[in-house]
Design a protein around this motif. Structure first.
Motif, PDB file in Angstrom:
ATOM      1  N   ALA A 101     -82.627  -9.964   2.245  1.00  0.00           N
ATOM      2  CA  ALA A 101     -82.122 -10.309   3.575  1.00  0.00           C
ATOM      3  C   ALA A 101     -80.775 -11.031   3.470  1.00  0.00           C
ATOM      4  O   ALA A 101     -79.830 -10.736   4.218  1.00  0.00           O
ATOM      5  N   HIS A 102     -80.689 -11.971   2.538  1.00  0.00           N
ATOM      6  CA  HIS A 102     -79.432 -12.702   2.344  1.00  0.00           C
ATOM      7  C   HIS A 102     -78.318 -11.766   1.899  1.00  0.00           C
ATOM      8  O   HIS A 102     -77.178 -11.856   2.371  1.00  0.00           O
ATOM      9  N   ASP A 103     -78.646 -10.856   0.993  1.00  0.00           N
ATOM     10  CA  ASP A 103     -77.663  -9.899   0.507  1.00  0.00           C
ATOM     11  C   ASP A 103     -77.144  -9.017   1.642  1.00  0.00           C
ATOM     12  O   ASP A 103     -75.942  -8.743   1.718  1.00  0.00           O
ATOM     13  N   SER A 104     -78.032  -8.577   2.516  1.00  0.00           N
ATOM     14  CA  SER A 104     -77.630  -7.730   3.648  1.00  0.00           C
ATOM     15  C   SER A 104     -76.715  -8.497   4.598  1.00  0.00           C
ATOM     16  O   SER A 104     -75.669  -7.992   5.036  1.00  0.00           O
ATOM     17  N   TRP A 105     -77.110  -9.718   4.935  1.00  0.00           N
ATOM     18  CA  TRP A 105     -76.285 -10.561   5.809  1.00  0.00           C
ATOM     19  C   TRP A 105     -74.911 -10.795   5.195  1.00  0.00           C
ATOM     20  O   TRP A 105     -73.884 -10.680   5.855  1.00  0.00           O
ATOM     21  N   PHE A 106     -74.915 -11.113   3.892  1.00  0.00           N
ATOM     22  CA  PHE A 106     -73.659 -11.404   3.216  1.00  0.00           C
ATOM     23  C   PHE A 106     -72.754 -10.183   3.188  1.00  0.00           C
ATOM     24  O   PHE A 106     -71.549 -10.297   3.433  1.00  0.00           O
ATOM     25  N   TYR A 107     -73.321  -9.019   2.878  1.00  0.00           N
ATOM     26  CA  TYR A 107     -72.493  -7.813   2.785  1.00  0.00           C
ATOM     27  C   TYR A 107     -71.736  -7.581   4.090  1.00  0.00           C
ATOM     28  O   TYR A 107     -70.513  -7.368   4.078  1.00  0.00           O
ATOM     29  N   TRP A 108     -72.444  -7.613   5.212  1.00  0.00           N
ATOM     30  CA  TRP A 108     -71.810  -7.252   6.476  1.00  0.00           C
ATOM     31  C   TRP A 108     -70.894  -8.346   7.008  1.00  0.00           C
ATOM     32  O   TRP A 108     -69.833  -8.046   7.573  1.00  0.00           O
ATOM     33  N   THR A 109     -71.228  -9.605   6.833  1.00  0.00           N
ATOM     34  CA  THR A 109     -70.320 -10.671   7.254  1.00  0.00           C
ATOM     35  C   THR A 109     -69.103 -10.721   6.332  1.00  0.00           C
ATOM     36  O   THR A 109     -67.975 -10.937   6.791  1.00  0.00           O
ATOM     37  N   HIS A 110     -69.329 -10.486   5.045  1.00  0.00           N
ATOM     38  CA  HIS A 110     -68.231 -10.473   4.083  1.00  0.00           C
ATOM     39  C   HIS A 110     -67.259  -9.327   4.387  1.00  0.00           C
ATOM     40  O   HIS A 110     -66.033  -9.513   4.389  1.00  0.00           O
ATOM     41  N   GLU A 212     -59.224  -6.179  -6.107  1.00  0.00           N
ATOM     42  CA  GLU A 212     -58.847  -5.095  -5.197  1.00  0.00           C
ATOM     43  C   GLU A 212     -59.176  -5.365  -3.732  1.00  0.00           C
ATOM     44  O   GLU A 212     -58.751  -4.614  -2.856  1.00  0.00           O
ATOM     45  N   TYR A 213     -59.943  -6.411  -3.460  1.00  0.00           N
ATOM     46  CA  TYR A 213     -60.241  -6.891  -2.098  1.00  0.00           C
ATOM     47  C   TYR A 213     -61.138  -5.963  -1.280  1.00  0.00           C
ATOM     48  O   TYR A 213     -62.113  -6.419  -0.712  1.00  0.00           O
ATOM     49  N   LYS A 214     -60.854  -4.686  -1.169  1.00  0.00           N
ATOM     50  CA  LYS A 214     -61.567  -3.822  -0.227  1.00  0.00           C
ATOM     51  C   LYS A 214     -62.661  -3.000  -0.905  1.00  0.00           C
ATOM     52  O   LYS A 214     -62.779  -1.797  -0.686  1.00  0.00           O
ATOM     53  N   CYS A 215     -63.462  -3.681  -1.692  1.00  0.00           N
ATOM     54  CA  CYS A 215     -64.590  -3.018  -2.356  1.00  0.00           C
ATOM     55  C   CYS A 215     -65.556  -4.089  -2.852  1.00  0.00           C
ATOM     56  O   CYS A 215     -65.232  -5.276  -2.838  1.00  0.00           O
ATOM     57  N   ASN A 216     -66.740  -3.647  -3.286  1.00  0.00           N
ATOM     58  CA  ASN A 216     -67.705  -4.537  -3.940  1.00  0.00           C
ATOM     59  C   ASN A 216     -67.978  -5.807  -3.123  1.00  0.00           C
ATOM     60  O   ASN A 216     -67.744  -6.925  -3.573  1.00  0.00           O
ATOM     61  N   TYR A 217     -68.524  -5.610  -1.926  1.00  0.00           N
ATOM     62  CA  TYR A 217     -68.738  -6.729  -1.012  1.00  0.00           C
ATOM     63  C   TYR A 217     -70.080  -7.435  -1.187  1.00  0.00           C
ATOM     64  O   TYR A 217     -70.310  -8.468  -0.575  1.00  0.00           O
ATOM     65  N   GLY A 218     -70.987  -6.900  -1.971  1.00  0.00           N
ATOM     66  CA  GLY A 218     -72.335  -7.443  -2.056  1.00  0.00           C
ATOM     67  C   GLY A 218     -72.421  -8.789  -2.751  1.00  0.00           C
ATOM     68  O   GLY A 218     -71.449  -9.276  -3.343  1.00  0.00           O
ATOM     69  N   LEU A 219     -73.621  -9.367  -2.696  1.00  0.00           N
ATOM     70  CA  LEU A 219     -73.847 -10.698  -3.264  1.00  0.00           C
ATOM     71  C   LEU A 219     -74.756 -10.639  -4.487  1.00  0.00           C
ATOM     72  O   LEU A 219     -74.423 -11.174  -5.537  1.00  0.00           O
ATOM     73  N   TYR A 220     -75.919 -10.014  -4.341  1.00  0.00           N
ATOM     74  CA  TYR A 220     -76.871  -9.910  -5.442  1.00  0.00           C
ATOM     75  C   TYR A 220     -77.062  -8.478  -5.921  1.00  0.00           C
ATOM     76  O   TYR A 220     -77.231  -8.229  -7.112  1.00  0.00           O
ATOM     77  N   PHE A 221     -77.077  -7.557  -4.967  1.00  0.00           N
ATOM     78  CA  PHE A 221     -77.411  -6.168  -5.264  1.00  0.00           C
ATOM     79  C   PHE A 221     -76.285  -5.236  -4.803  1.00  0.00           C
ATOM     80  O   PHE A 221     -75.530  -5.560  -3.898  1.00  0.00           O
ATOM     81  N   ARG A 222     -76.235  -4.060  -5.425  1.00  0.00           N
ATOM     82  CA  ARG A 222     -75.196  -3.089  -5.084  1.00  0.00           C
ATOM     83  C   ARG A 222     -75.697  -2.047  -4.081  1.00  0.00           C
ATOM     84  O   ARG A 222     -75.049  -1.018  -3.862  1.00  0.00           O
ATOM     85  N   ILE A 223     -76.821  -2.319  -3.434  1.00  0.00           N
ATOM     86  CA  ILE A 223     -77.443  -1.350  -2.528  1.00  0.00           C
ATOM     87  C   ILE A 223     -76.501  -0.976  -1.389  1.00  0.00           C
ATOM     88  O   ILE A 223     -76.214   0.209  -1.152  1.00  0.00           O
TER      89      ILE A 223
END
Length: 238
Positions: A101-110, A212-223
């Motif tokens: 859940a934290h990873d999902s929140w982080f990905y989209w807010t990030h 590169e800034y515009k890639c790899n936004y996740g926190l724990y997982f690369r899902i």
């Protein structure tokens, strides 16, 4: 009641601050041993990272302190202390649910914070760390810190978790937050390049985000990165 809440907030702020200083200090020390000279000429940057991070610790401490008081005084939250309150098989499930859940929140807010207006307003503070260091783990603009500070306090109202497993979640958050910013890969190559490692985020994956800034936004997982086509693999420089 107000006094008790304030004391709880101050206590949680102190805990978050000490946790940050201890974890970042430890891995900064390790970095100096493994990569001598990595921190050379970064003194000013590191002082700024520590300043922003301690400000973030205060922001994290507010909701954490209020929720901790509510749990103790009024029975708020779904945190439990009895080992048999839920089936034993559920013990490891809860931390995984929290991390997902934290990873999902982080990905989209990030990802949102990389839009030009949001980046200039908030996220540029974090990306001012060039190259990132272990001290940058909580180096956020206050508005960005707020988006991270509410996640776990919100989840404890939604997903039951044993207090020890909650401690495990906080440990993973701390270690991954610090080690992903060290600028070098501390995990062994056999893990990073394994099938399992292909779904986990470590320093070499997050380093590419800082490059590169515009890639790899996740926190724990690369899902989410894989699902959304924003995964560009590992940095060759970490």
């Amino acid at each position: 009641m107000l006094g008790a809440i304030i004391l709880s907030v101050l206590a949680m702020t102190a805990i978050v601050s000490v946790r940050y200083l201890a974890a970042s200090g430890l891995f900064a020390f390790v970095t100096n041993r493994v990569r001598p000279g990595y921190h050379a000429k970064l003194g000013t940057q590191i002082r700024k990272e520590i300043g922003w991070s301690l400000a973030s610790a205060a922001i994290y401490g507010i909701p954490a302190g209020v929720v901790a008081w509510g749990w103790q005084a009024l029975g708020w939250t779904r945190i439990y202390t009895e080992w048999d309150a839920y089936p034993l098989w559920y013990l490891p499930v809860a931390p995984m649910l929290y991390l997902l859940a934290h990873d999902s929140w982080f990905y989209w807010t990030h990802r949102l914070m990389h839009r030009p207006v949001w980046f200039r307003t908030m996220h540029a503070v974090h990306h001012a760390s060039r190259p990132p260091t272990a001290w940058a783990a909580m180096s956020f603009h206050p508005w960005e810190a707020l988006t991270g500070a509410v996640v776990i306090p919100a989840l404890v109202f939604l997903i039951p978790i044993h207090v020890a497993m909650l401690g495990m979640v906080l440990l993973v958050m701390t270690v991954m937050g610090v080690t992903n910013h060290m600028g070098w890969e501390m995990f062994p190559k056999w893990l990073v390049h394994s099938r399992l490692g292909g779904w986990l985020i470590t320093a070499s994956h997050h380093q590419r985000h800082h490059e590169e800034y515009k890639c790899n936004y996740g926190l724990y997982f690369r899902i989410w990165d894989r699902l959304c086509g924003t995964d560009r693999g590992l940095s060759p420089n970490a």
